[in-house]
Design an enzyme around this catalytic site. Structure first.
Site, PDB file in Angstrom:
ATOM      1  N   GLY A 114    -101.158 -33.443  60.827  1.00  0.00           N
ATOM      2  CA  GLY A 114    -100.623 -34.737  61.221  1.00  0.00           C
ATOM      3  C   GLY A 114    -101.440 -35.401  62.314  1.00  0.00           C
ATOM      4  O   GLY A 114    -101.691 -36.613  62.271  1.00  0.00           O
ATOM      5  N   SER A 115    -101.861 -34.626  63.290  1.00  0.00           N
ATOM      6  CA  SER A 115    -102.620 -35.205  64.410  1.00  0.00           C
ATOM      7  C   SER A 115    -103.914 -35.826  63.910  1.00  0.00           C
ATOM      8  O   SER A 115    -104.272 -36.938  64.309  1.00  0.00           O
ATOM      9  CB  SER A 115    -102.946 -34.136  65.457  1.00  0.00           C
ATOM     10  N   ASN A 142     -89.442 -37.611  66.277  1.00  0.00           N
ATOM     11  CA  ASN A 142     -89.351 -36.153  66.272  1.00  0.00           C
ATOM     12  C   ASN A 142     -88.365 -35.581  67.288  1.00  0.00           C
ATOM     13  O   ASN A 142     -87.962 -34.445  67.177  1.00  0.00           O
ATOM     14  CB  ASN A 142     -90.739 -35.531  66.483  1.00  0.00           C
ATOM     15  N   GLN A 160     -92.464 -36.579  60.393  1.00  0.00           N
ATOM     16  CA  GLN A 160     -91.089 -36.058  60.370  1.00  0.00           C
ATOM     17  C   GLN A 160     -90.308 -36.564  59.160  1.00  0.00           C
ATOM     18  O   GLN A 160     -89.242 -36.045  58.857  1.00  0.00           O
ATOM     19  CB  GLN A 160     -90.332 -36.473  61.638  1.00  0.00           C
ATOM     20  N   HIS A 214     -96.890 -28.580  57.548  1.00  0.00           N
ATOM     21  CA  HIS A 214     -96.000 -27.559  58.138  1.00  0.00           C
ATOM     22  C   HIS A 214     -94.633 -28.089  58.551  1.00  0.00           C
ATOM     23  O   HIS A 214     -93.769 -27.321  58.964  1.00  0.00           O
ATOM     24  CB  HIS A 214     -96.687 -26.837  59.308  1.00  0.00           C
ATOM     25  N   THR A 262    -115.893 -28.438  53.814  1.00  0.00           N
ATOM     26  CA  THR A 262    -115.383 -27.770  52.615  1.00  0.00           C
ATOM     27  C   THR A 262    -113.857 -27.744  52.657  1.00  0.00           C
ATOM     28  O   THR A 262    -113.262 -27.415  53.686  1.00  0.00           O
ATOM     29  CB  THR A 262    -115.952 -26.341  52.530  1.00  0.00           C
ATOM     30  N   CYS A 269     -89.750 -28.373  81.923  1.00  0.00           N
ATOM     31  CA  CYS A 269     -90.719 -28.644  82.982  1.00  0.00           C
ATOM     32  C   CYS A 269     -91.907 -27.692  82.840  1.00  0.00           C
ATOM     33  O   CYS A 269     -92.822 -27.701  83.638  1.00  0.00           O
ATOM     34  CB  CYS A 269     -90.085 -28.563  84.356  1.00  0.00           C
TER      35      CYS A 269
HETATM   36  C1  LIG Z   1     -95.672 -32.568  64.388  1.00  0.00           C
HETATM   37  C2  LIG Z   1     -95.959 -34.006  64.494  1.00  0.00           C
HETATM   38  C3  LIG Z   1     -97.290 -34.486  64.547  1.00  0.00           C
HETATM   39  C4  LIG Z   1     -98.471 -33.562  64.593  1.00  0.00           C
HETATM   40  O1  LIG Z   1     -98.696 -32.902  63.387  1.00  0.00           O
HETATM   41  P1  LIG Z   1     -99.636 -31.602  63.366  1.00  0.00           P
HETATM   42  O2  LIG Z   1     -99.741 -31.239  61.932  1.00  0.00           O
HETATM   43  O3  LIG Z   1     -98.960 -30.583  64.181  1.00  0.00           O
HETATM   44  O4  LIG Z   1    -100.962 -32.025  63.933  1.00  0.00           O
HETATM   45  C5  LIG Z   1     -97.480 -35.851  64.592  1.00  0.00           C
HETATM   46  N1  LIG Z   1     -96.453 -36.697  64.581  1.00  0.00           N
HETATM   47  C6  LIG Z   1     -95.176 -36.292  64.537  1.00  0.00           C
HETATM   48  C7  LIG Z   1     -94.063 -37.286  64.507  1.00  0.00           C
HETATM   49  C8  LIG Z   1     -94.881 -34.933  64.501  1.00  0.00           C
HETATM   50  O5  LIG Z   1     -93.614 -34.518  64.475  1.00  0.00           O
END
Ligand SMILES: *Cc1c(COP(=O)(O)O)cnc(C)c1O
Length: 401
Positions: free
Chosen positions: A72-73, A154, A182, A204, A240, A327
């Site tokens: 996702g990132s 999230n 999400q 994931h 790859t 924290c």
């Molecule tokens: C988990 C999450 C990400 C990041 O995804 P990764 O696969 O962990 O890099 C980005 N945006 C939201 C809203 C998420 O919940």
């Protein structure tokens, strides 16, 4: 033995059996490189192509509009930087609009772009976490290259009105990206009907393996790749292919699309029960939109409790949950999301997020409810603030209802 209940599905989800089984051949015998011309490689390419079809289908896109990434990132980074660094983009387009409650994959990308000369508008949200459509419309200028607003949050689970956002973006001549990490597999998404130009997903969070995700990028939009190299993924993401990961992701999405109508109402019924019972605890409230929320997300603030203590004590009971007020990250501030919905510090410190999945059961939920009650009572018994409150101090006003 103690019961173990995993209820932090917004952080990550367990790989399902069908995903695991679909991946095994690509971790053993089917090790070919999908870009090779000989037989050992062709099968692997076919498997990646099939996964691309499943990935496109769940959002009603075309397979040629899917770019596999490392998660996702990376999809978020590719959407924003890829567009802003694109050679096709007019020179003046150096403005981005996003919201204050985005994931850090968006916020930190925007902050980086600000450091190198771009400008960013961070939209406010109301006390349920919705952006203000009028503020969005007024913020779009001729220089705006992109609006990026997440599909579902999230931490608090609030779902945005994606179609309305897309309509405004297109009316004002800009593009709309949504971080749907999400949302995919947890609500219906249709990029054509909703008018979404780019959309990020991660494997994931839908019971696929970690380290794989995808960006949907509508035909006609030209991105600059972040990773240059051998030209895989139509030149947009070299390297790859992570064949086993992509196959697992595809299987997770195939399963989600086929079974969503069944498991979403089930997950929602678990969450509804949890919300109903936990909000019976005095001075406890649900955060986020009570209706337009992710079916598995229950997020609360519980007064006179320290979120982190709550998480640790629940963990001792075998329950995995999370808080927006830890924290441990070195900051004493509650999460940017809880701050943005206008919670006072004192209240935001007692946040709890329980996120359920289709693998959870009603027995899990009853166990969670029982333990939250016990742990809250225990923590409040030790709290001088709670004692004061019980001696007649008025409750802090949380939201106007
Ligand atoms: C988990 C999450 C990400 C990041 O995804 P990764 O696969 O962990 O890099 C980005 N945006 C939201 C809203 C998420 O919940």
């Amino acid at each position: 033995m103690e019961r173990i209940v995993y209820s932090d599905n917004a952080a990550t989800t367990p790989i399902s059996k069908n995903v695991y089984e679909a991946m095994i051949p690509y971790l053993t015998d089917r090790y070919g490189n999908p870009s090779s011309l000989y037989a050992r490689g062709r099968e692997e390419k076919k498997a990646v192509d099939q996964a691309r079809i499943y990935t496109a289908e769940i959002i009603n896109a075309d397979p040629s509009e899917i770019i596999f990434t490392s998660g996702g990132s990376e999809a978020d980074n590719l959407a924003i930087k890829g567009l802003l660094f694109s050679r096709q983009l007019p020179k003046n387009k150096k403005h981005i609009i996003t919201s204050k409650i985005e994931h850090h994959a968006i916020l930190h990308t925007c902050e980086f772009l600000e450091r190198i000369g771009y400008t960013v508008t961070y939209l406010d949200v109301d006390n349920q976490g919705h952006i203000d459509l009028e503020q969005l419309e007024n913020a779009i200028t001729d220089d705006t290259a992109l609006v990026s607003v997440m599909a579902a949050n999230n931490e608090i689970g609030t779902i945005q009105d994606l179609k309305a956002i897309a309509d405004i973006c297109h009316k004002k001549g800009t593009l709309f990206h949504t971080d749907a990490v999400q949302a995919v597999g947890h609500m219906k998404l249709d990029v054509k009907e909703m008018g979404i130009d780019m959309l990020s997903m991660a494997s994931h969070k839908v019971r696929g393996p970690k380290g794989v995700g995808a960006l949907y990028c509508r035909k006609g939009i030209i991105l600059e790749p972040l990773i240059h190299g051998g030209g895989q993924e139509r030149g947009l993401r070299s390297g790859t292919e992570n064949v086993a990961g992509i196959v697992g992701f595809g299987e997770a999405l195939r399963y989600a699309k086929e079974n969503m109508d069944e498991y979403l109402p089930y997950v929602k019924s678990l969450t509804d029960h949890l919300i109903e019972e936990v909000t019976k605890i005095p001075y406890t409230q649900l955060t986020g939109d009570p209706v337009n929320r992710l079916p598995g997300t229950a997020s609360f603030v519980i007064e006179c409790i320290e979120g982190e203590s709550l998480i640790l004590l629940l963990d001792l009971n075998g329950i995995a949950t999370s808080t927006g007020s830890a924290c441990s990250t070195g900051s004493l501030d509650p999460s940017h999301v809880l701050m943005s919905i206008g919670l006072p510090h004192e209240i935001a410190h007692g946040s709890l997020r329980v996120t359920l999945g289709e693998q959870n059961t009603m027995e899990d939920v009853d166990y969670i409810i029982e333990k939250i009650n016990a742990v809250v009572t225990r923590l409040r018994d030790m709290s001088p603030v709670w004692e004061e409150k019980m001696n007649g101090q008025p409750s802090l006003k949380l939201f106007d209802k």
